[in-house]
Each structure stands twice: as C-alpha cells, then as structure tokens.
Design a protein around this motif. Sequence first.
Motif, PDB file in Angstrom:
ATOM      1  N   VAL A  29       0.867  -1.173   0.000  1.00  0.00           N
ATOM      2  CA  VAL A  29       0.000   0.000   0.000  1.00  0.00           C
ATOM      3  C   VAL A  29       0.903   1.222   0.000  1.00  0.00           C
ATOM      4  O   VAL A  29       1.774   1.355   0.878  1.00  0.00           O
ATOM      5  CB  VAL A  29      -0.935   0.006   1.222  1.00  0.00           C
ATOM      6  N   ASP A  30       0.744   2.067  -0.994  1.00  0.00           N
ATOM      7  CA  ASP A  30       1.597   3.250  -1.158  1.00  0.00           C
ATOM      8  C   ASP A  30       3.078   2.871  -1.167  1.00  0.00           C
ATOM      9  O   ASP A  30       3.935   3.577  -0.621  1.00  0.00           O
ATOM     10  CB  ASP A  30       1.325   4.280  -0.054  1.00  0.00           C
ATOM     11  N   GLY A  31       3.378   1.717  -1.777  1.00  0.00           N
ATOM     12  CA  GLY A  31       4.752   1.277  -1.933  1.00  0.00           C
ATOM     13  C   GLY A  31       5.344   0.569  -0.736  1.00  0.00           C
ATOM     14  O   GLY A  31       6.510   0.152  -0.783  1.00  0.00           O
ATOM     15  N   THR A  32       4.586   0.385   0.332  1.00  0.00           N
ATOM     16  CA  THR A  32       5.084  -0.265   1.540  1.00  0.00           C
ATOM     17  C   THR A  32       4.529  -1.678   1.649  1.00  0.00           C
ATOM     18  O   THR A  32       3.303  -1.874   1.604  1.00  0.00           O
ATOM     19  CB  THR A  32       4.709   0.542   2.795  1.00  0.00           C
ATOM     20  N   GLU A  33       5.404  -2.656   1.803  1.00  0.00           N
ATOM     21  CA  GLU A  33       4.995  -4.055   1.956  1.00  0.00           C
ATOM     22  C   GLU A  33       4.470  -4.284   3.372  1.00  0.00           C
ATOM     23  O   GLU A  33       5.147  -3.986   4.357  1.00  0.00           O
ATOM     24  CB  GLU A  33       6.183  -4.984   1.679  1.00  0.00           C
ATOM     25  N   LEU A  34       3.250  -4.854   3.462  1.00  0.00           N
ATOM     26  CA  LEU A  34       2.619  -5.097   4.760  1.00  0.00           C
ATOM     27  C   LEU A  34       2.870  -6.501   5.290  1.00  0.00           C
ATOM     28  O   LEU A  34       2.678  -6.743   6.495  1.00  0.00           O
ATOM     29  CB  LEU A  34       1.106  -4.868   4.671  1.00  0.00           C
ATOM     30  N   LEU A  35       3.280  -7.427   4.427  1.00  0.00           N
ATOM     31  CA  LEU A  35       3.403  -8.835   4.809  1.00  0.00           C
ATOM     32  C   LEU A  35       4.854  -9.279   4.838  1.00  0.00           C
ATOM     33  O   LEU A  35       5.676  -8.813   4.035  1.00  0.00           O
ATOM     34  CB  LEU A  35       2.626  -9.718   3.819  1.00  0.00           C
ATOM     35  N   ARG A  36       5.158 -10.195   5.733  1.00  0.00           N
ATOM     36  CA  ARG A  36       6.494 -10.792   5.762  1.00  0.00           C
ATOM     37  C   ARG A  36       6.793 -11.493   4.445  1.00  0.00           C
ATOM     38  O   ARG A  36       5.892 -12.041   3.801  1.00  0.00           O
ATOM     39  CB  ARG A  36       6.618 -11.802   6.913  1.00  0.00           C
ATOM     40  N   GLN A  37       8.066 -11.498   4.083  1.00  0.00           N
ATOM     41  CA  GLN A  37       8.480 -12.037   2.794  1.00  0.00           C
ATOM     42  C   GLN A  37       9.309 -13.308   2.919  1.00  0.00           C
ATOM     43  O   GLN A  37       9.782 -13.833   1.911  1.00  0.00           O
ATOM     44  CB  GLN A  37       9.283 -10.978   2.037  1.00  0.00           C
ATOM     45  N   ASP A  38       9.508 -13.839   4.132  1.00  0.00           N
ATOM     46  CA  ASP A  38      10.248 -15.090   4.291  1.00  0.00           C
ATOM     47  C   ASP A  38       9.474 -16.228   3.636  1.00  0.00           C
ATOM     48  O   ASP A  38       8.250 -16.180   3.524  1.00  0.00           O
ATOM     49  CB  ASP A  38      10.449 -15.440   5.763  1.00  0.00           C
ATOM     50  N   PRO A  39      10.166 -17.315   3.224  1.00  0.00           N
ATOM     51  CA  PRO A  39       9.446 -18.475   2.706  1.00  0.00           C
ATOM     52  C   PRO A  39       8.411 -18.979   3.709  1.00  0.00           C
ATOM     53  O   PRO A  39       8.682 -19.064   4.907  1.00  0.00           O
ATOM     54  CB  PRO A  39      10.556 -19.509   2.487  1.00  0.00           C
ATOM     55  N   GLY A  40       7.212 -19.285   3.211  1.00  0.00           N
ATOM     56  CA  GLY A  40       6.165 -19.815   4.067  1.00  0.00           C
ATOM     57  C   GLY A  40       5.374 -18.759   4.807  1.00  0.00           C
ATOM     58  O   GLY A  40       4.495 -19.097   5.609  1.00  0.00           O
ATOM     59  N   THR A  41       5.657 -17.454   4.567  1.00  0.00           N
ATOM     60  CA  THR A  41       4.911 -16.410   5.260  1.00  0.00           C
ATOM     61  C   THR A  41       3.946 -15.749   4.282  1.00  0.00           C
ATOM     62  O   THR A  41       3.168 -16.432   3.633  1.00  0.00           O
ATOM     63  CB  THR A  41       5.880 -15.413   5.929  1.00  0.00           C
TER      64      THR A  41
END
Length: 266
Positions: A29-41
């Motif tokens: 949202v507005d260029g900001t990632e809200l979710l974790r990016q590790d595998p399985g997340t």
Amino acid sequence: MTDDVRISAGAAVLTIAPADGGAINGLTVDGTELLRQDPGTGCFVMAPWAGRLGDGRLTVGEHTYQLPINNPPHSIHGTARDTAWEVVDSTPDTATLRTALTDPWPFAGTVTQTFALTDTGLNLSMRITTAGDPFPAQGGWHPWFRRAVAPATGALELDFDPAWQYERGPDYLPTGRHIRPTPPPWDDCFAMPDGVRARLTWPGFLELTITSPVTDVVVWTLPEESLSVEAQSGPPNGLNTDPRMVTLESPLDVQVDWTWRRLSPR
C-alpha cells in the motif's frame, strides 16, 4: 510453473503465487509491503481445515483417517497450501484460483479462492465443494503482518474485543472450556459471536481492519517480526469437535475483508 498473478487498484498491489499454494506473496500500500516475505509467510490459505487437527486424525462416521503430521504431534492448516493452483480468471483488480482436494485428504473436492482489490481494501472469498461424499471442512487465511514498516512511527498495534478465549491445553488443542481472554503473548483461538473484527494500526501510517462473518479468530503474537490474525470458520480441531459438513447442496463459503485507512497524507 504458473507465473505469479499481480493485481492492482490505485496505490495497492497484490501478488498471488499459484505455484506456491495459491498464497499471497505480497501486499503493498503506497509502496510499503505489509506482509512478511520469508518463505512460508505472506498470507496462505487454510483449507480444508484451519489450525491444528489433533494427532492428524479425522473421524467421519465410523471411519478414522490419518493425515500427515506436519506440526508434531498434529497436522496443521490443511493441505490446499501444499498444492499448485489453477488461475481460473484474472482482471486488473481481481483474480480467481482453484485447486483440487486430493490425497492425502481422503475426500474429493475443490477449493476456490477469489481476490478483489481496491485502493482501500481487499476482499478474500473461498468456496469448498465436494465431488460427491460429504466431509467436514473449515477455511480461512493465515496472514503474517509485519510489525515494523518504514513509514510508521511505531510498532504494529492490535485492538480486538473477543467474547471469550478457547482454553488451550498442553497439547495446544482447545480443552472445551471457554475462559476470559488472557493477556498476550498468544497462540490462541478467540470467539467473536457477532463476527470477527480486529484493528491493526501502524502508527502514523495505516489502520487496517479485519472483518468477517465467521466467529472464530486465531491470534499469534509470538514471532518477533510479525503478528497473525487468522479469521477462520471454526476452532482448532473443529473438524472432530464441531464439524461443519460440506455436501453437494451445501458448500462451505468463507469471506474475510481487510480494509485500510491512511493515517498520513500521501
């Protein structure tokens, strides 16, 4: 391998990975990632059950089935997240994916997810159907929201008001007792009989509200990097303790909405 599906609306972008269990691999949202990016997340689908299935055993009528133990001593979060998904339809701001329920799940059926994105929210919907034989099912989603994002002035805050907490036994399954909600940390299921409603706030940046007609929500606060609020259609081990049967005439539909409000001008 099916490529990721990317949909967008205004300044919101959603990335879905059909080959990675139909999971949401990113929400910005507005260029900001809200979710974790590790595998399985990210945010993965939970179907045909959500949370822990006690000892991996499913009893339907006179038959008991053994599911693979992937969270000893239990099975957790269903089998749909371990399969590849077919892209049924995709538009600039919507996508529909489908996967078959097959071995090791003992009943033939289908899970369909639909994602609809706007600049201020995401609608998640799921339908679980049977190919013939009735079976118990649950559905939901397991997001991993980042606690710290650069535009925020503080760490992620959670506000929700459950009616009760399912008492968790030493085996991490509900004991059958309903108790007054305890203070965190949590890896626990809570009841909200009027529907799930929880507010997440990144101070000075974004307020995100999770709503759903379902009445159970698991909240997991233990990871340092993330917080999970998992609206789902039944409590852990609910396939055995309070089964909701899926039949040809009665599929299981689950819907969850995430809506957000910006707390600072863009």
